[in-house]
Design an enzyme around this catalytic site. Sequence first.
Site, short mmCIF file in Angstrom:
data_model
loop_
_atom_site.label_atom_id
_atom_site.label_comp_id
_atom_site.label_asym_id
_atom_site.label_seq_id
_atom_site.Cartn_x
_atom_site.Cartn_y
_atom_site.Cartn_z
N GLU A 126 -3.97 -4.27 -2.20
CA GLU A 126 -5.08 -4.90 -1.48
C GLU A 126 -4.60 -6.01 -0.54
O GLU A 126 -5.29 -7.01 -0.32
CB GLU A 126 -6.17 -5.36 -2.46
CG GLU A 126 -6.64 -4.17 -3.30
CD GLU A 126 -7.98 -4.32 -3.95
OE1 GLU A 126 -8.79 -5.12 -3.47
OE2 GLU A 126 -8.21 -3.60 -4.94
C1 LIG Z 1 -0.23 0.79 -8.01
C2 LIG Z 1 -0.82 0.82 -6.65
C3 LIG Z 1 -2.17 1.10 -6.51
C4 LIG Z 1 -2.74 1.17 -5.23
N1 LIG Z 1 -4.05 1.52 -5.09
C5 LIG Z 1 -4.55 1.78 -3.85
C6 LIG Z 1 -5.86 2.32 -3.68
O1 LIG Z 1 -6.59 2.53 -4.65
N2 LIG Z 1 -6.29 2.60 -2.43
C7 LIG Z 1 -5.52 2.39 -1.33
O2 LIG Z 1 -5.98 2.68 -0.22
N3 LIG Z 1 -4.26 1.86 -1.45
C8 LIG Z 1 -3.77 1.57 -2.68
N4 LIG Z 1 -2.49 1.07 -2.82
C9 LIG Z 1 -1.69 0.81 -1.63
C10 LIG Z 1 -1.42 -0.67 -1.37
O3 LIG Z 1 -2.57 -1.30 -0.90
C11 LIG Z 1 -0.23 -0.75 -0.41
O4 LIG Z 1 0.91 -0.38 -1.16
C12 LIG Z 1 -0.05 -2.13 0.19
O5 LIG Z 1 -1.09 -2.43 1.08
C13 LIG Z 1 1.29 -2.26 0.94
O6 LIG Z 1 1.52 -1.16 1.78
P1 LIG Z 1 2.93 -0.40 1.71
O7 LIG Z 1 3.19 -0.10 0.27
O8 LIG Z 1 2.89 0.74 2.63
O9 LIG Z 1 3.99 -1.46 2.17
P2 LIG Z 1 4.39 -1.79 3.70
O10 LIG Z 1 3.17 -2.06 4.50
O11 LIG Z 1 5.34 -0.76 4.18
O12 LIG Z 1 5.17 -3.17 3.50
C14 LIG Z 1 6.52 -3.23 3.07
C15 LIG Z 1 6.94 -4.70 3.10
O13 LIG Z 1 6.84 -5.20 4.46
C16 LIG Z 1 6.01 -6.34 4.49
N5 LIG Z 1 5.23 -6.38 5.72
C17 LIG Z 1 4.51 -5.38 6.31
N6 LIG Z 1 3.92 -5.81 7.42
C18 LIG Z 1 4.23 -7.12 7.54
C19 LIG Z 1 3.92 -8.14 8.47
N7 LIG Z 1 3.13 -7.92 9.53
N8 LIG Z 1 4.44 -9.39 8.29
C20 LIG Z 1 5.23 -9.65 7.23
N9 LIG Z 1 5.58 -8.72 6.30
C21 LIG Z 1 5.08 -7.49 6.45
C22 LIG Z 1 5.08 -6.19 3.28
O14 LIG Z 1 4.52 -7.43 2.90
C23 LIG Z 1 6.04 -5.60 2.26
O15 LIG Z 1 6.78 -6.62 1.66
C24 LIG Z 1 -1.92 0.94 -4.09
C25 LIG Z 1 -0.57 0.64 -4.25
C26 LIG Z 1 -0.01 0.59 -5.51
C27 LIG Z 1 1.46 0.31 -5.62
#
Ligand SMILES: Cc1cc2nc3c(=O)[nH]c(=O)nc-3n(C[C@H](O)[C@H](O)[C@H](O)COP(=O)(O)OP(=O)(O)OC[C@H]3O[C@@H](n4cnc5c(N)ncnc54)[C@H](O)[C@@H]3O)c2cc1C
Length: 403
Positions: free
Chosen positions: A380
């Site tokens: 989130e």
């Molecule tokens: C157990 C679990 C349950 C989940 N449940 C749901 C769900 O029900 N529905 C749903 O839609 N999603 C869900 N998610 C997805 C979750 O919301 C995303 O994993 C999260 O938003 C981060 O996206 P990402 O994993 O693609 O990481 P990325 O966006 O690829 O980020 C990787 C890293 O880069 C950093 N980063 C990215 N952009 C920036 C920026 N502009 N400035 C600084 N740092 C940055 C991030 O902070 C992180 O450290 C879930 C994830 C998990 C692990």
Amino acid sequence: MLPRKSWIPPRGEVPLVGLSILNEEENAVRDAVRALVAREIAPKSQEYDLGEIYPRPNLEILGKQGYLGMIVDPAFGGVGTSYLAQTLVVEAIAEVDPATAVIYEVHNSLHIEAIWRYGTEDQKRRWLPDLCAGQRIGAFALSEAEAGSNAAALRTRAVKEDGGYRLTGRKMFITSGGEADLYLVFATVDPSLKSRGITAFVVENGAPGLSFGPPMDKMGIRASRTSEVVLDDVFVPDDQRLGGEGEGYNMALFLLDGGRVGIAAQGVGIMSAALARSLQYARERHQFGKPIGTFEGVQWRLANMATDLHAARLMTYEAARHREEGPAQRPLFAMAKLFASEHAVRHAEDAIQIFGGYGYMTEFGVERLLRDAKITEIYEGTSEIMRWVIASHLLKDYDLDNI
Ligand SMILES: Cc1cc2nc3c(=O)[nH]c(=O)nc-3n(C[C@H](O)[C@H](O)[C@H](O)COP(=O)(O)OP(=O)(O)OC[C@H]3O[C@@H](n4cnc5c(N)ncnc54)[C@H](O)[C@@H]3O)c2cc1C
């Protein structure tokens, strides 16, 4: 010099830090739900975690007792309480079972609330009563493999045809994926419009073309199933579009504001459990002929934990009280999530340290606090995204005379 043992806190309840701002009704909700959780959810929590068993019975129990869809009007199966009351329920569940807490939070803040706020009268009548009763579970499908923090880059397509839309794409990391009955799916009707093309749809489990990946093996909240959701030319009738075309992105951001308050509450619940467990152990565990709570190194850790919990609660409750004001208060929601989630991780580590070697053993259930806490810094909106939200507000809108 202090008299010997004068340090010992009074036996009984953990200090009720941060609770002074709750009114009588909120305290009553808190007491009632904590009693229910202790009786019905706590006994199976460890078994569900170790066995990775999706805790559907917990959702049914919560539904029967009126704890689902709490903000929804009773005419649609809800209770009509405040957002803070629902936040207190997330916290109480997270104290004993963070996996159930996140399923609860997604079901309520991201799914039920979407239908409640954006649904037509017909859509509300059709879906809300079962969702509020726990007979159907809702999921929120926004993230994709290549669109996480930058959800506006999602690629799932919605192609208009007679009577509805055809949805094709893959949603990543979906809480309750495969277990939920209804999916709030975000797809674009026109990728060239970027975020202004994103539209929300309610897709029912069983729709032809909808399938799920296997449960993903993960570090914590292991009872909460996380799966890929695959849409292969899924037909969604017009009356299952939620809101207008292109309104999905702002809808998702609005829902995530509330979701972040819920995740803050999940962090607060974990902090509360970490403090309660640590205090009890510090009183009972003896080394060098004394309870370990006599040692300053342990005391300072406990004092910091109580102080942080106090702050995290106040921030979370304050954010919940401002939830209805929407995006104007976005930094407040982000601050609560950022503070509570980062401190939940730190306190889980503190609890393990206070328990020493026993803290590292699964049997004591303290290592689980850390496994379950870590995700609160990620989903989130990651901590980095929370800092971005807060800093953007400070740089753009903040009134320097009122700092
Ligand atoms: C157990 C679990 C349950 C989940 N449940 C749901 C769900 O029900 N529905 C749903 O839609 N999603 C869900 N998610 C997805 C979750 O919301 C995303 O994993 C999260 O938003 C981060 O996206 P990402 O994993 O693609 O990481 P990325 O966006 O690829 O980020 C990787 C890293 O880069 C950093 N980063 C990215 N952009 C920036 C920026 N502009 N400035 C600084 N740092 C940055 C991030 O902070 C992180 O450290 C879930 C994830 C998990 C692990």
